[in-house]
Design a protein around this motif. Structure first.
Motif, PDB file in Angstrom:
ATOM      1  N   ASP A 153      34.028  41.778  47.271  1.00 12.28           N
ATOM      2  CA  ASP A 153      34.060  40.942  48.517  1.00 12.28           C
ATOM      3  C   ASP A 153      34.050  39.397  47.319  1.00 12.28           C
ATOM      4  OD1 ASP A 153      33.515  40.222  50.877  1.00 12.28           O
ATOM      5  OD2 ASP A 153      31.841  39.388  50.395  1.00 12.28           O
ATOM      6  N   CYS A 154      34.177  38.721  47.811  1.00  2.46           N
ATOM      7  CA  CYS A 154      34.501  37.149  47.269  1.00  2.46           C
ATOM      8  C   CYS A 154      32.872  36.799  47.346  1.00  2.46           C
ATOM      9  CB  CYS A 154      35.492  36.140  48.557  1.00  2.46           C
ATOM     10  SG  CYS A 154      36.060  34.610  47.351  1.00  2.46           S
ATOM     11  N   GLU A 155      32.240  36.682  48.236  1.00  2.00           N
ATOM     12  CA  GLU A 155      31.402  35.958  48.283  1.00  2.00           C
ATOM     13  C   GLU A 155      30.135  36.893  46.998  1.00  2.00           C
ATOM     14  OE1 GLU A 155      27.319  35.986  51.138  1.00  2.00           O
ATOM     15  OE2 GLU A 155      29.259  35.876  52.361  1.00  2.00           O
ATOM     16  N   GLU A 156      30.057  38.286  46.691  1.00  2.00           N
ATOM     17  CA  GLU A 156      29.286  38.654  46.370  1.00  2.00           C
ATOM     18  C   GLU A 156      29.904  38.257  45.089  1.00  2.00           C
ATOM     19  OE1 GLU A 156      30.417  42.958  45.785  1.00  2.00           O
ATOM     20  OE2 GLU A 156      29.632  43.170  47.807  1.00  2.00           O
ATOM     21  N   VAL A 157      30.918  38.248  44.010  1.00  2.00           N
ATOM     22  CA  VAL A 157      31.451  37.819  43.040  1.00  2.00           C
ATOM     23  C   VAL A 157      31.198  36.516  42.968  1.00  2.00           C
ATOM     24  CG1 VAL A 157      33.511  37.289  41.587  1.00  2.00           C
ATOM     25  CG2 VAL A 157      33.440  38.896  43.295  1.00  2.00           C
ATOM     26  N   VAL A 158      31.319  35.320  44.086  1.00  2.00           N
ATOM     27  CA  VAL A 158      30.700  34.058  44.491  1.00  2.00           C
ATOM     28  C   VAL A 158      29.170  33.715  43.173  1.00  2.00           C
ATOM     29  CG1 VAL A 158      30.659  31.774  45.175  1.00  2.00           C
ATOM     30  CG2 VAL A 158      32.930  32.916  45.040  1.00  2.00           C
TER      31      VAL A 158
END
Length: 95
Positions: free
Chosen positions: A36-41
């Motif tokens: 998930d993008c949010e986790e990566v960021v």
């Protein structure tokens, strides 16, 4: 100006850098896994903060050493204005 990190200062900086290294490895793995993008960021932001804190700790130690050098008259021929400009440039590179 040579940076002399000793004892607790060195251990603290190295711990921060190792933490950032682990976080960056985690970010790479997360991207490869399609996470998930949010986790990566979020993980990337944590790594960035760890690097910033290590950089500020190194600069703070450098400033302390410079002040000591000036007080002891061991400036290696660099005038105060040049030293200030160089340190300001280092500090701003992290801003």
């Amino acid at each position: 100006m040579e940076l002399e990190l000793e004892g607790a200062n060195l251990k603290s900086v190295l711990n921060r850098l190792r933490r950032a290294q682990g976080q960056i490895s985690g970010v790479i793995r997360m991207i490869e896994e399609g996470r998930d993008c949010e986790e990566v960021v979020t993980q990337l932001a944590a790594a960035s903060r760890a690097l910033d804190r290590a950089g500020f700790a190194i600069i703070a130690t450098g400033l302390q050493q410079c002040l000591t050098d000036v007080e002891e008259g061991r400036k290696s021929g660099e005038d105060t204005a040049a030293m200030r400009a160089r340190l300001e440039k280092l500090f701003l590179s992290l801003a």
